[in-house]
Each structure stands twice: as C-alpha cells, then as structure tokens.
Design a protein around this motif. Structure first.
Motif, mmCIF file in Angstrom:
data_model
loop_
_atom_site.group_PDB
_atom_site.id
_atom_site.type_symbol
_atom_site.label_atom_id
_atom_site.label_comp_id
_atom_site.label_asym_id
_atom_site.label_seq_id
_atom_site.Cartn_x
_atom_site.Cartn_y
_atom_site.Cartn_z
ATOM 1 N N TRP A 157 -0.965 -1.920 37.286
ATOM 2 C CA TRP A 157 -0.994 -1.395 35.938
ATOM 3 C C TRP A 157 -1.597 -0.063 35.455
ATOM 4 N N ASN A 158 -2.085 0.587 36.329
ATOM 5 C CA ASN A 158 -2.985 1.779 35.763
ATOM 6 C C ASN A 158 -1.908 2.846 35.726
ATOM 7 N N PHE A 159 -1.210 3.318 36.184
ATOM 8 C CA PHE A 159 0.015 4.170 36.308
ATOM 9 C C PHE A 159 1.431 3.654 36.503
ATOM 10 N N PRO A 182 6.616 -4.837 38.683
ATOM 11 C CA PRO A 182 5.384 -4.320 38.094
ATOM 12 C C PRO A 182 4.317 -5.216 37.900
ATOM 13 N N SER A 183 3.354 -4.785 37.270
ATOM 14 C CA SER A 183 2.073 -5.774 37.088
ATOM 15 C C SER A 183 2.524 -6.603 35.802
ATOM 16 N N PRO A 184 1.879 -7.705 35.777
ATOM 17 C CA PRO A 184 2.184 -8.393 34.516
ATOM 18 C C PRO A 184 1.573 -7.736 32.982
ATOM 19 N N ILE A 216 4.245 -14.395 42.354
ATOM 20 C CA ILE A 216 5.735 -13.743 42.534
ATOM 21 C C ILE A 216 5.634 -12.375 43.656
ATOM 22 N N GLY A 217 4.501 -11.920 43.390
ATOM 23 C CA GLY A 217 4.437 -10.667 44.431
ATOM 24 C C GLY A 217 4.719 -11.247 45.962
ATOM 25 N N GLN A 218 3.871 -12.239 46.185
ATOM 26 C CA GLN A 218 3.680 -12.688 47.575
ATOM 27 C C GLN A 218 4.974 -13.329 47.905
ATOM 28 N N LEU A 220 7.943 -12.229 46.858
ATOM 29 C CA LEU A 220 8.780 -10.908 47.232
ATOM 30 C C LEU A 220 8.384 -10.198 48.435
ATOM 31 N N VAL A 221 7.106 -10.012 48.727
ATOM 32 C CA VAL A 221 6.864 -9.533 49.923
ATOM 33 C C VAL A 221 7.276 -10.175 51.309
ATOM 34 N N ALA A 222 7.231 -11.571 51.260
ATOM 35 C CA ALA A 222 7.386 -12.428 52.549
ATOM 36 C C ALA A 222 9.069 -12.841 52.460
ATOM 37 N N PHE A 231 3.523 -0.928 48.405
ATOM 38 C CA PHE A 231 2.545 -1.410 47.634
ATOM 39 C C PHE A 231 1.628 -0.562 47.117
ATOM 40 N N THR A 232 1.304 -0.542 45.881
ATOM 41 C CA THR A 232 -0.146 0.054 45.474
ATOM 42 C C THR A 232 -0.786 -0.961 44.433
ATOM 43 N N GLY A 233 -2.253 -0.936 44.882
ATOM 44 C CA GLY A 233 -2.968 -1.836 44.120
ATOM 45 C C GLY A 233 -4.414 -2.163 44.879
ATOM 46 N N HIS A 240 -4.102 -8.597 52.172
ATOM 47 C CA HIS A 240 -3.271 -9.836 52.344
ATOM 48 C C HIS A 240 -1.963 -9.278 52.537
ATOM 49 N N ILE A 241 -1.268 -8.392 51.884
ATOM 50 C CA ILE A 241 0.049 -7.912 52.165
ATOM 51 C C ILE A 241 0.182 -7.445 53.694
ATOM 52 N N GLY A 242 -0.923 -6.454 54.131
ATOM 53 C CA GLY A 242 -0.885 -6.108 55.456
ATOM 54 C C GLY A 242 -0.785 -7.295 56.617
ATOM 55 N N PRO A 452 1.898 15.073 51.163
ATOM 56 C CA PRO A 452 1.846 13.703 51.320
ATOM 57 C C PRO A 452 0.433 13.231 50.549
ATOM 58 N N PHE A 453 0.536 11.743 49.982
ATOM 59 C CA PHE A 453 -0.696 11.178 49.233
ATOM 60 C C PHE A 453 -0.930 9.988 49.818
ATOM 61 N N GLY A 454 -2.009 9.636 50.126
ATOM 62 C CA GLY A 454 -2.423 8.277 50.678
ATOM 63 C C GLY A 454 -3.820 8.315 51.258
HETATM 64 P P1 NAD Z 1 -3.919 -5.759 42.214
HETATM 65 O O1 NAD Z 1 -3.907 -5.414 43.630
HETATM 66 O O2 NAD Z 1 -4.557 -6.717 41.473
HETATM 67 O O3 NAD Z 1 -2.258 -5.852 41.778
HETATM 68 C C1 NAD Z 1 -1.309 -4.911 42.154
HETATM 69 C C2 NAD Z 1 0.046 -5.426 42.049
HETATM 70 O O4 NAD Z 1 0.151 -6.416 42.999
HETATM 71 C C3 NAD Z 1 0.401 -6.058 40.720
HETATM 72 O O5 NAD Z 1 1.505 -6.080 40.507
HETATM 73 C C4 NAD Z 1 0.128 -7.668 41.204
HETATM 74 O O6 NAD Z 1 0.806 -8.605 40.583
HETATM 75 C C5 NAD Z 1 0.229 -7.717 42.529
HETATM 76 N N1 NAD Z 1 -0.312 -8.496 43.555
HETATM 77 C C6 NAD Z 1 -1.628 -8.797 43.656
HETATM 78 N N2 NAD Z 1 -1.805 -9.748 44.732
HETATM 79 C C7 NAD Z 1 -0.726 -9.729 45.312
HETATM 80 C C8 NAD Z 1 -0.481 -10.179 46.807
HETATM 81 N N3 NAD Z 1 -1.223 -10.869 47.430
HETATM 82 N N4 NAD Z 1 0.899 -10.215 46.982
HETATM 83 C C9 NAD Z 1 1.926 -9.369 46.524
HETATM 84 N N5 NAD Z 1 1.636 -8.734 45.057
HETATM 85 C C10 NAD Z 1 0.513 -8.942 44.771
HETATM 86 O O7 NAD Z 1 -4.338 -4.204 41.591
HETATM 87 P P2 NAD Z 1 -4.330 -3.810 40.187
HETATM 88 O O8 NAD Z 1 -5.862 -4.314 39.549
HETATM 89 O O9 NAD Z 1 -3.056 -3.850 39.502
HETATM 90 O O10 NAD Z 1 -4.698 -2.303 40.250
HETATM 91 C C11 NAD Z 1 -5.827 -1.803 40.359
HETATM 92 C C12 NAD Z 1 -6.182 -1.318 41.925
HETATM 93 O O11 NAD Z 1 -4.971 -0.486 42.611
HETATM 94 C C13 NAD Z 1 -7.359 -0.559 42.102
HETATM 95 O O12 NAD Z 1 -7.876 -0.991 43.262
HETATM 96 C C14 NAD Z 1 -6.927 0.878 42.599
HETATM 97 O O13 NAD Z 1 -7.764 1.812 43.173
HETATM 98 C C15 NAD Z 1 -5.565 0.603 43.069
HETATM 99 N N6 NAD Z 1 -4.671 1.782 43.090
HETATM 100 C C16 NAD Z 1 -4.315 2.638 44.146
HETATM 101 C C17 NAD Z 1 -3.633 3.802 43.838
HETATM 102 C C18 NAD Z 1 -3.062 4.717 45.438
HETATM 103 O O14 NAD Z 1 -2.387 5.357 45.223
HETATM 104 N N7 NAD Z 1 -4.182 4.642 46.341
HETATM 105 C C19 NAD Z 1 -3.044 4.094 42.840
HETATM 106 C C20 NAD Z 1 -3.237 3.263 41.636
HETATM 107 C C21 NAD Z 1 -4.175 2.248 41.671
#
Ligand code: NAD
Length: 483
Positions: A157-159, A182-184, A216-218, A220-222, A231-233, A240-242, A452-454
C-alpha cells in the motif's frame, strides 16, 4: 478527487466482471478515519477467471503474435491513457494512504507512465534471439528470450501505483500477461489503471486485477495457472511466499523490508546532510522500504548532528496530505499507527531517549498521525534499531572509526538501501562498496529506472528495474543448430 470511489466490478478479461459474491472491502481515509469508498472483495472463483483469462491471452494472436514494435505501440498507448489520469491517480493514492500530495504527483502519477515508456522502448532495443558459435562441437546456438507466461503481481500500500508498475511494465514488455493484486488499503487507484488499459485497447486478459488481502494473495501465488510471482511487501509475507514458490519450483521476485543505515562521515556538511536526510530517512512519512532510518554519527560530531537532526524532524510540516506543504501525513491505517506507537514505547522501555516526537501530534483531532520521532541512547541491538518501523522514527547511533561505522551498517538482518554523507564523493563511493546492500546513495538516494533495485539478506531475492528487471520476466531457451 474526481474518480468513482464506489466500485462494484472487477477488471478481468479486458472488461468489467461481476464479482462472484457481494462482499466488499471498505476504503478508509487515514486523515479523517471515515469511509471514502469501497471495492468488491474477490473470491477464489474470481481469481480463477482472471488467471484463466491471462493464460488464454498468453498465446492468443492479438498479444503473442505482436511484433516488438506493435507491442511497444500498445504500451505507449497505455502510457498515454494513464498519463491522462495521472493527477487523479495521485489524489486517489493520497486519499487512500496519506502520501503527501507533492510526492504522490511524481511517484504515483508521473512515474508509472515513465516506467511503461521506459520498458516499451527497452524491449524494442533488446534482441529476442542471439546467435552464438557453439563449442566444443562446432555449430550455432540460438539463445532466445521467451516470456515466462502468467505473472501474479502482488503490491503493497505504500507506493501502490508505481510498485505495481515495477512489475506490470517489464512483464508486459516481455510479452507476459499479468494478474495484479493490490493491497486492500489501496485498491481504488488500480481502477484508474484498469480504465487506462481499456481506453488503450490492451488485449483482453493481458492485465487483470483481483482484490483482497493476504488470503486472496495466497490463493493467487499458489494458483496452478501462474508461472511467476512478483511480490513487494513485508519480509514475513515474503518468507511465506518464498516457501510456497520453492515447493512449486515457481520463479519468484521478492522485494521486502529494510532497516538501512545513513553513514554520516566526519567531513559531512551539516546543513546539506540534514536536508538530505529529511528525504532519505523520512520520505512518505517513513513508509518507504529503503529509508536510511539508522543514522550513524561520528562521535566527534555527535551532539552537533543529534541537535540538527532533531530540529529537522521537529520542523517538518505535519498535516493534511492534500496540502502541498505537508511533509508528514497520517500513517496508512490505525493498525500501522498502533504498531509504530508500540515500537516507540518499546524503544523508551529499552532505555532510549526521545529527542523529539514520541507520540501523536498535539491538536490533531482525527487521523492516523504519529509525530516524527528521534531516538538516542539506544544500541544497534535494540528493537528500534533492528526492526523495520515503517513510520517516521529515526535512531541515532554513535561510532568511533569508519570500520566501526561499516560494521554497524552491516549488522542488520536487512540489506536494501543506505546512504553515505560526505564532502568527498570518492570517499563516499569507497564506503558504498563496503556496505552489504542492494542499493546505496552518496549524498542522495534516488531510484534509477535504468538500474537494478532490490535487496540482499532479508530484504529479498531478485531485482526490479533496468534490463535486469526485464530479464526477470524472460525464460532463456538454447536451440542447438548444426554448423
Ligand atoms: P504486506 O506484506 O502485509 O502486504 C503486501 C501485499 O501482499 C498486500 O497486497 C497483501 O495483501 C499481500 N499479502 C500479504 N501476505 C500475503 C501472503 N502470505 N501471500 C500473498 N500475498 C500476501 O506488506 P505491507 O504492509 O502492505 O507493506 C509494507 C512492507 O512492504 C514493508 O515491510 C516494506 O518495507 C515493504 N516494501 C518493500 C519494498 C521493496 O521494494 N523492497 C517496497 C515497498 C514496501
């Protein structure tokens, strides 16, 4: 905001799809805590339809048979249609997550358009086939780059707009098809992406959007119809996704959390450094993954920088994110605010001193606000120095010599960003080479679409952006020919 905030359909298979249930996800303003709209909640059956559409589109002639020039033309049309909606997208994101509008105009309005154009052009200049002289048996090998197939793209949700485009742009440029989740908290803005896709005539199924949270993310992933996950999050969700993708042997890119360091060297210019840190450490109210939130200060100049960083944080305008002058808006949600406040309490309980901030700003009636907060008197082993706070909270740590500073920077579970502040760029580059991280800035931190970014360590696996970001959506095939 002029966009429709009450959405009742899902963008699937090139058009508007009636969701299989009547469940809705309310969208809440982080500023006034009131409901500002809603989107339908996808059920697994809706994901099945979206993945099936993406699978069908993968080989259909209106996508798979396009020449690189034709595909680039489609992507530029998509960029044009998105550009028309850039201001709406920026204000929608600000309404959803509290991002200061001046930042949202660039990051969420303009940047996704730029990324689409960058990848449309890059794919044109990246040969799909290369001929190599084979060895040891003389002959020729054709090395082909083929689209990986159906991509499940999951965004935080952040960007929300630009991080979705980090995945969509290279995936489509490579000839893949994408199902985005997307994020909810930030789904409304993705409806503008859908409208742009329809206006641009993106072939049906090439992009679909499903809504929902982790469940729903889970799903979709599987999903058996998915070929790659991007995935970004957060790091826990990434782990978990890994695990799931490891079991399925499914390629995955994980962009996860960070706890990066700002190394302030003894020759740093006080004013320039502190001005730079306002962005490098607190962009988007600290809700940015690569923030330099551990600020390492030379002992010889500790008091001077502590006072200047404290004054900078205390002076940042906090308020309505729609106000152009606001630097610190509300956090995205009550949950995030409570998490940040509890980490601040933990910092105090572990002996930390708060030099500014430390709670909710006075005089702010509603909204998920937390004051910009600076901690001193904590060790690098303390909770606020180790855990990603994802809010406007900085930790100042003193060091003796440069080796100690670099050891402190590297003493982290994470390795995503980082910065060095010095009047000697070459010295800064030398420091950059020694920090264990995926990206680093010398007197700045700016992402580059072309590089590259990561992350390394718990910050993730794989890279986005640049040619490497395109290669992440291509499978390599070698075809051996006789001489
Ligand atoms: P989050 O992991 O809670 O959720 C991210 C997305 O994944 C959401 O759409 C969520 O619904 C979904 N999701 C959550 N658990 C899942 C699962 N087990 N399987 C599939 N989908 C799942 O993260 P957040 O709170 O939305 O975002 C903040 C986090 O994201 C912070 O830790 C931040 O550092 C990270 N982030 C990383 C980058 C990067 O490029 N490295 C960029 C932005 C944010």
């Amino acid at each position: 905001m002029t966009t429709n905030t009450e959405r009742t359909s899902l963008f699937i298979d090139g058009g508007w799809h009636t969701p299989s249930t009547g469940d809705v996800i309310p969208v809440v303003s982080p500023l006034n805590e009131q409901r500002i709209g809603s989107v339908p909640a996808s059920a697994p059956a809706d994901v099945d339809v979206a993945v099936a559409a993406a699978r069908a589109a993968r080989h259909r002639s209106d996508w798979a048979a396009l020449t690189p020039e034709e595909r680039a033309a489609v992507l530029h049309r998509f960029a044009d249609a998105l550009d028309k909606r850039a201001e709406d997208r920026a204000t929608t994101v600000t309404s959803e997550n509290g991002m200061p509008i001046a930042l949202a105009r660039f990051a969420e309005g303009a940047a996704p358009v730029q990324l689409l154009r960058y990848y449309a052009d890059l794919a044109l200049s990246t040969p799909i086939e290369e001929r190599r002289t084979s060895r040891p048996v003389p002959g020729t090998t054709v090395v082909r780059r083929e689209p990986v197939g159906v991509v499940a793209a999951i965004a935080p949700w952040n960007f929300p707009a630009v991080l979705s485009m980090f995945k969509i742009a290279p995936a489509l440029a490579a000839g893949c098809t994408v199902v985005l989740k997307p994020s909810p908290e930030t789904t409304l803005d993705s409806y503008l992406l859908a409208e742009a896709a329809i206006e641009a005539g993106l072939p049906a199924g090439v992009l679909g959007i499903v809504t929902g949270g982790a469940d729903i993310g889970q799903y979709l992933v599987a999903h058996p119809g998915v070929d790659k996950v991007a995935f970004t999050g957060s790091t826990p969700a990434g782990r978990h996704i890994g695990r799931v993708c490891g079991e399925l042997l499914r390629p995955v890119t994980l962009e996860l959390g960070g706890k990066s360091a700002a190394l302030v060297l003894d020759d740093a210019d006080l004013e320039a450094t502190v001005t730079g840190l306002a962005t490098a450490s607190l962009l988007n109210t600290g809700q940015t993954c690569y923030m330099s939130t551990r600020i390492l200060l030379p002992r010889s100049r500790y008091a001077e920088f502590r006072d200047a960083v404290t004054a900078m944080a205390a002076g940042l305008p906090v308020g309505d994110p729609m106000d152009e002058a606001t630097a610190i808006g509300p956090l995205v949600s009550a949950r995030q605010r409570d998490r940040v406040l509890s980490l601040i309490e933990q910092g105090r309980a572990e002996g930390g001193t708060v030099t500014t901030g430390g709670g909710r700003p006075a005089g702010v009636g509603s909204g998920f606000f937390v004051e910009p907060t600076v901690f001193t008197d904590v060790e690098n082993s303390s909770t606020v120095a180790r855990q990603e706070v994802f809010g406007p909270v900085l930790t100042l740590l003193p060091y003796g010599d440069l080796d100690e500073a670099i050891a402190l920077a590297n003493d982290s579970e994470y390795g995503l960003g980082g910065t060095v502040w010095t009047t000697d760029d070459e010295r800064g580059l030398g420091v950059a080479r020694r920090v264990e991280t995926g990206s680093f800035g010398v007197n700045t931190f700016n992402l580059d679409w072309g590089s590259p970014f990561g992350g390394v360590k718990a910050s993730g696996i794989g890279r986005e952006l640049g040619p490497e970001g395109l290669a992440a959506y291509q499978n390599l095939k070698s075809i051996f020919l006789t001489a």
